[in-house]
Design a protein around this motif. Structure first.
Motif, PDB file in Angstrom:
ATOM      1  N   UNK B 266       1.143  -1.085   0.246  1.00  0.00           N
ATOM      2  CA  UNK B 266      -0.374   0.032  -0.151  1.00  0.00           C
ATOM      3  C   UNK B 266       0.585   1.127  -0.053  1.00  0.00           C
ATOM      4  N   UNK B 338      -0.544   5.077   8.414  1.00  0.00           N
ATOM      5  CA  UNK B 338      -2.618   5.128   8.754  1.00  0.00           C
ATOM      6  C   UNK B 338      -2.314   5.732   7.541  1.00  0.00           C
ATOM      7  N   UNK B 339      -2.130   5.571   6.150  1.00  0.00           N
ATOM      8  CA  UNK B 339      -2.435   6.007   3.985  1.00  0.00           C
ATOM      9  C   UNK B 339      -2.955   5.517   4.258  1.00  0.00           C
ATOM     10  N   UNK B 340      -3.505   6.229   2.908  1.00  0.00           N
ATOM     11  CA  UNK B 340      -4.443   5.433   2.383  1.00  0.00           C
ATOM     12  C   UNK B 340      -3.458   6.078   0.634  1.00  0.00           C
ATOM     13  N   UNK B 341      -4.380   5.499  -0.456  1.00  0.00           N
ATOM     14  CA  UNK B 341      -2.854   4.919  -1.695  1.00  0.00           C
ATOM     15  C   UNK B 341      -3.614   6.538  -2.393  1.00  0.00           C
ATOM     16  N   UNK B 342      -5.568   7.447  -1.980  1.00  0.00           N
ATOM     17  CA  UNK B 342      -5.849   7.956  -2.382  1.00  0.00           C
ATOM     18  C   UNK B 342      -4.281   9.044  -1.890  1.00  0.00           C
ATOM     19  N   UNK B 375      -1.996   4.325  -9.661  1.00  0.00           N
ATOM     20  CA  UNK B 375      -3.460   3.383  -8.858  1.00  0.00           C
ATOM     21  C   UNK B 375      -4.336   2.578 -10.064  1.00  0.00           C
ATOM     22  N   UNK B 379      -4.086  -1.090  -8.952  1.00  0.00           N
ATOM     23  CA  UNK B 379      -5.413  -2.150  -8.250  1.00  0.00           C
ATOM     24  C   UNK B 379      -6.305  -2.488  -8.652  1.00  0.00           C
ATOM     25  N   UNK B 384      -7.965  -3.334  -4.584  1.00  0.00           N
ATOM     26  CA  UNK B 384      -7.066  -2.487  -3.229  1.00  0.00           C
ATOM     27  C   UNK B 384      -7.142  -3.571  -1.767  1.00  0.00           C
ATOM     28  N   UNK B 385      -6.695  -3.123  -1.112  1.00  0.00           N
ATOM     29  CA  UNK B 385      -6.196  -3.701   0.405  1.00  0.00           C
ATOM     30  C   UNK B 385      -7.669  -3.842   0.840  1.00  0.00           C
ATOM     31  N   UNK B 386      -6.930  -4.341   2.050  1.00  0.00           N
ATOM     32  CA  UNK B 386      -8.471  -4.265   3.484  1.00  0.00           C
ATOM     33  C   UNK B 386      -6.937  -4.408   4.949  1.00  0.00           C
ATOM     34  N   UNK B 387      -7.734  -3.255   5.710  1.00  0.00           N
ATOM     35  CA  UNK B 387      -8.063  -3.372   6.880  1.00  0.00           C
ATOM     36  C   UNK B 387      -8.916  -3.030   8.055  1.00  0.00           C
TER      37      UNK B 387
END
Lengths: 387, 387, 387, 387
Positions: B266, B338-342, B375, B379, B384-387
């Motif tokens: 990520x 704690x980032x997100x790709x966007x 992106x 993806x 996308x990933x999960x968490x």
């Protein structure tokens, strides 16, 4: 991965706002609560554009509680014209009916608003003493022009009631100037506080004759409590949601610090970038262009529910569509509360990707590019707002 | 307006992580602290890629505290080769010197990394018992290839020490497989917990002979405490930062739940989108393309400090440049925790706008579009990933 | 059941204090952190009773970090007289020794303090340039009379260093008036903030010649950073524990609002009630009566560890004894931070019950009654403090 | 000084409970909310002692909202016998009246409860289909014996409604065994969560015919939503107070972990110690001895309001009296939520001191001593509860 909430219910909040609600031994008679209640009531008048001929009310509850409570200002025997652009406009029907209040309904197709001509024609009949309209319809993202409707209506009716659940704090209400009798809202939407408080502002002159159909939903019972709270005195009638009010007070302080106009402008900028971006990406916004709201955007797609699920995986929670005529064929994006204009890009990034994955014909990158161009145009002079 | 922190210091955090640190009557001997300490020590081994031949340490302090403490494993009289790609690599010089430890320095120009050839040549002299390198150099965003360096080094030296302050949790460390003796880090960077804890993992075999130059910075004093904490027993030596450890424990649980590889991926995706976006917009990344890190991106601009100020107005806090050779001519973006790709798009939106306002030649929208394309490519298979 | 922490480590905290440390996107260069750092440094001077001939320091770390750092003001070759009343006084020995600093030790039996006569005799030899003493010894609850010792010492030595870890904020320090050179403390004890920050106040004149034995523990390196922080400018040297400093800033604001003297008096009242209550119940306080401190009370009992376990079941966490001469034969009660005088009764209630259950001869109710009588006597005039 | 809340409104809470309500991007359709809603609904059944013939409801609102909503199960044309021991019992009168529901009232003097004989006589007339009673009357601290009343009533009426606002979670309700039709409560009192949620449990058989007098206060509209929430599915009707429900879910988990009986016993112990202590100190409890409740204690004093102010200065917030017959001549102590039995001593310490200062004849120390003896007697076997 950090998840972002862009639902149309509880909105983007802020650490500080939620923290403000975590109290240390604060009860409903504690000094810090009484101060927060006073600040919130005054803040409510400010964002509504009300003057001292109005009285603000904060009750434990929700938007629906605010709707049913404000109904107590409608006299039995009078007749109401309801303008509804969707599901939440329609909700006034069972509420008024359950109390034996007569109403007629003017409604619009999803994405459209009732026409001014139709409103005028109805009012010209002289049959109505009350008019109710929803400023931003949460089920479709459509904004009605409350200024134009009010101008027509105030020559015909005694009471204009605005449902500002999805607008108050992010759209101009200006109720004193427009001659609006009452506006209702809730803590958790455009204001960006946690849910739990019903908000109402009513012209004091409308409080003389209150419909006696309930104990809790009877504004008469709440007048003295609120007048006491406005003086920072204990006005207990029913336990207020203490933590929510502490948070709400922080929100109103933030809005005053930034300026209401600046806050509205930030939401407008985000919304414009998002709506234009959606169309540039090849998708279709449900609302007609001149009805786009600052707070809710509905997007048409045959893969709507699939896009919502895909977006969740990519990190953003949107809302599915709820309008019965087009359910499953659109989804909704909430952009309320503590947002920033670049959140439009995050939303578009996720939408483009999730839509493409479902087989929608989207032009990857064109939506975000268009949105960025708009943000650039709208901020190039001043470098953005402050808060 | 909501502000976003993309500085290189304390990183994006999460509500849940900070909340986990707000404790109710928790002392350093309380059961919930002891459980959090155990979980954190085990988590630290996990993200470092260490096995049970290593011992983890969590101390009150910072990255610098971790650096100076790990220095106690370097015997007096031995000689160290230091590879430094910038300011934080250079910090090892006064630390080792203050304790009378000999060292030679191989350094690189800003944006570059010391060459493997130079490393090999130096080590071939047979003069070194220790090698120190910084995985990601916070002052330039350059990542050194620890796998290749370790492969060379472990045939020549007794101790390889990696500074993982800006990498641990977002880059592959794999210290057992690579034969690395020790890695140090801090709670607040790539891991995304609040600042306050110094983190160290050391091969147990390196703990036999500890340099006795301090009380606190003496790993020998900390061995028994940490072994007790690993059994969830009170290991008090000096008061641990209880709240920070409670938060850190939550971070390690989150990483385990998502999987370390997924978390690293990520960060890589965000970083690639951001770096490519910057160049597409017409700006220049400081680090050479094959040295881009997952956590820090440095951008060259003659208006660097002005861009940082403009970005603050638009809602994001970046870091100014600190490398003395190019200070004022670049700025830095932290994308840790704690980032997100966007979030790459948010950063690019703000950078494009702030840079344009300063007169930089940027192509508005091209950066965000390029990032979005990346992106999408990375993806499109899995959503996308999960968490 | 709600549990209460009356341990001698992290102390009673307050919601507001912990909440203040939960920040929204606050980095070490963010305006809100810089403001909190300035307020904390100024607050530190205030509670220490220092004037502008002193410089305050806040470092990532713990009380032990503060101890080892302040040691850098002791010149190599000078000789120190250490007064120690227990375990934490003794800790100065390995710290000074590890840096090759000579010292002699005057120590007292558990519950007693070194005698002024002995101190005078030692100092009269003219061999000492430095004196170190611990204001309140955490292992025994004994308070040394820093006023009397300082009066003697300042005629003989160049530097008086006070360990205020368990006293700063709840005992009068008054270092400028007493001619004390430096005082150290930590965030989590008498001040009542979370652990994670080492606190030091040093006379500026003592900063001219700093012992160069470390990078981090070298006060010289921290002078410029702190002078910048005092002007609310970024003074980065090593990442400060941002959240802890935000909380600490709130503590200092609270102390200023209540007044330092009032805060000290509240702790004194609680302590007196607790100590007298213990003896009235039939148990024995370890410290001699005129050495009782405002913050730590040690209680002798052959069932000490059993009482600590029983108290935990009844809702309060105390600390076991750690003095090696009497370990297992006493336990400790911390009454630091955000306490109220009636917490003495809660502690006594639990102690009486837990002790009785172990077979100790206690007079159930006599302890709490005695404590209440004392609280009554001490508050009957004014009805209590305010905060 | 730390302030303690012992008011009868929002009660002692816990850090963890409030923290649980600070959510990260949680909306009303988010998975963590849906899970919390399910857990809360199930927990509500558990503390009420309901089985699967009952349906639980959680609504945005307050205790009064719960009262007015449950009224919808009372058929128009039926007649209700209301037993009231004070102000909050009396509140049912305007609620029922506003909906045109007939009722007769049996009321008691302050501190007393309506007699079983009078109840039996009234019911024997055969005129009543419904009976309403308040388990613990917040205005006087009186507990009615719901077991005995229910035994009589269930042979005469179709519906027994219990107001459990001040009892649910701290008194035994056991509604299935007692044949009670419905119980209502609120989140913020005996349960100890923040205010904002109205709680209702109703026998499913009573849901067949719902009185149609409102939209929101119409249980029929809430049946499907709650059945969906019980399956952890989105059951949106009106926005639930998300944060309050997250906190409430934590409370129910805590109660299950401790065991409901143990939790009730802890409250009983505290209450007994407090009530006996008050009388030992020389003051008079308003409620007759066999009517003492586990949650609210009312104390008679001619200086009541002055004592409340004095107690605030000493660190505890009590509630003034509100019963119109004796207002100003008594005050109230709430002991609900996350209390510990030794909180009784804190309350007594403050009451004795504040009362003495007003000139009341109190025996300083006798109240706390008596309370301590009771706590000793009640905990000597097991060393206290666990949670």
């Amino acid at each position: 991965m950090q998840r972002k909430l862009m639902h149309v219910g509880p909105s983007f909040t802020s650490y500080r706002v939620q923290m403000a609600g975590v109290s240390e031994n604060t009860g409903f008679a504690s000094p810090d609560f009484l101060e927060a209640m006073k600040n919130s009531l005054e803040g409510l008048l400010y964002v509504a554009g009300a003057d001292d001929t109005y009285l603000p009310f904060i009750l434990p509850g929700s938007g629906t509680v605010a709707m049913e409570t404000v109904t107590s200002i409608i006299p039995k025997g009078s007749r109401t014209l309801l303008l509804t652009n969707g599901v939440f406009g329609d909700r006034w029907i069972p509420i008024l009916s359950s109390h034996g209040l007569d109403l007629d309904v003017l409604s619009a197709e999803p994405g459209r608003s009732v026409s001014l001509d139709d409103v005028r024609k109805k009012l010209d009949t002289g049959r109505y003493q009350n008019l109710i309209m929803t400023h931003v319809e949460t089920s479709t993202g459509v904004r009605i022009d409350i200024e134009k409707v009010s101008k027509i209506a105030r020559e015909h009716v005694d009471r204009i009631i605005v449902d500002g659940v999805a607008s108050l704090g992010a759209e101009k209400e200006d109720i004193a100037r427009l001659g609006i009798t009452a506006i209702i809202s809730a803590s958790q939407k455009a204001l960006g506080a946690p849910p739990g408080a019903a908000l109402i502002v009513v012209s004091r002159s409308a409080l003389d004759h209150i419909n006696d159909f309930s104990y809790f939903f009877n504004l008469k019972n709440w007048i003295t409590p609120m007048e006491r709270y406005l003086e920072a005195k204990n006005g207990y009638l029913s336990t207020e949601p203490v933590g929510v009010v502490l948070s709400l007070s922080r929100v109103f302080s933030d809005i005053r610090a930034a300026g209401l106009d600046e806050r509205i402008e930030e939401h407008r900028r985000l919304s414009l970038a998002l709506n234009e971006g959606i169309e540039a990406a090849g998708l279709k916004v449900l609302a007609e262009r001149d009805l786009w709201s600052n707070t809710v955007t509905a997007v048409l797609s045959d893969h709507a529910d699939e896009i919502v699920r895909g977006a969740m995986d990519l990190g953003i929670e949107f809302a599915t569509g709820v309008h019965p005529k087009i359910a499953g064929r659109y989804f909704r994006i909430g952009h309320m509360g503590y947002v920033n204009d670049f959140d439009a890009l995050a939303a578009l990034s996720v939408i483009e990707r999730a839509a493409a994955k479902c087989g929608e014909k989207v032009r990857i990158g064109d939506g975000v590019k268009k949105a960025q161009e708009i943000l650039y145009d709208l901020t190039k002079k001043n470098g953005g707002g402050q808060m």
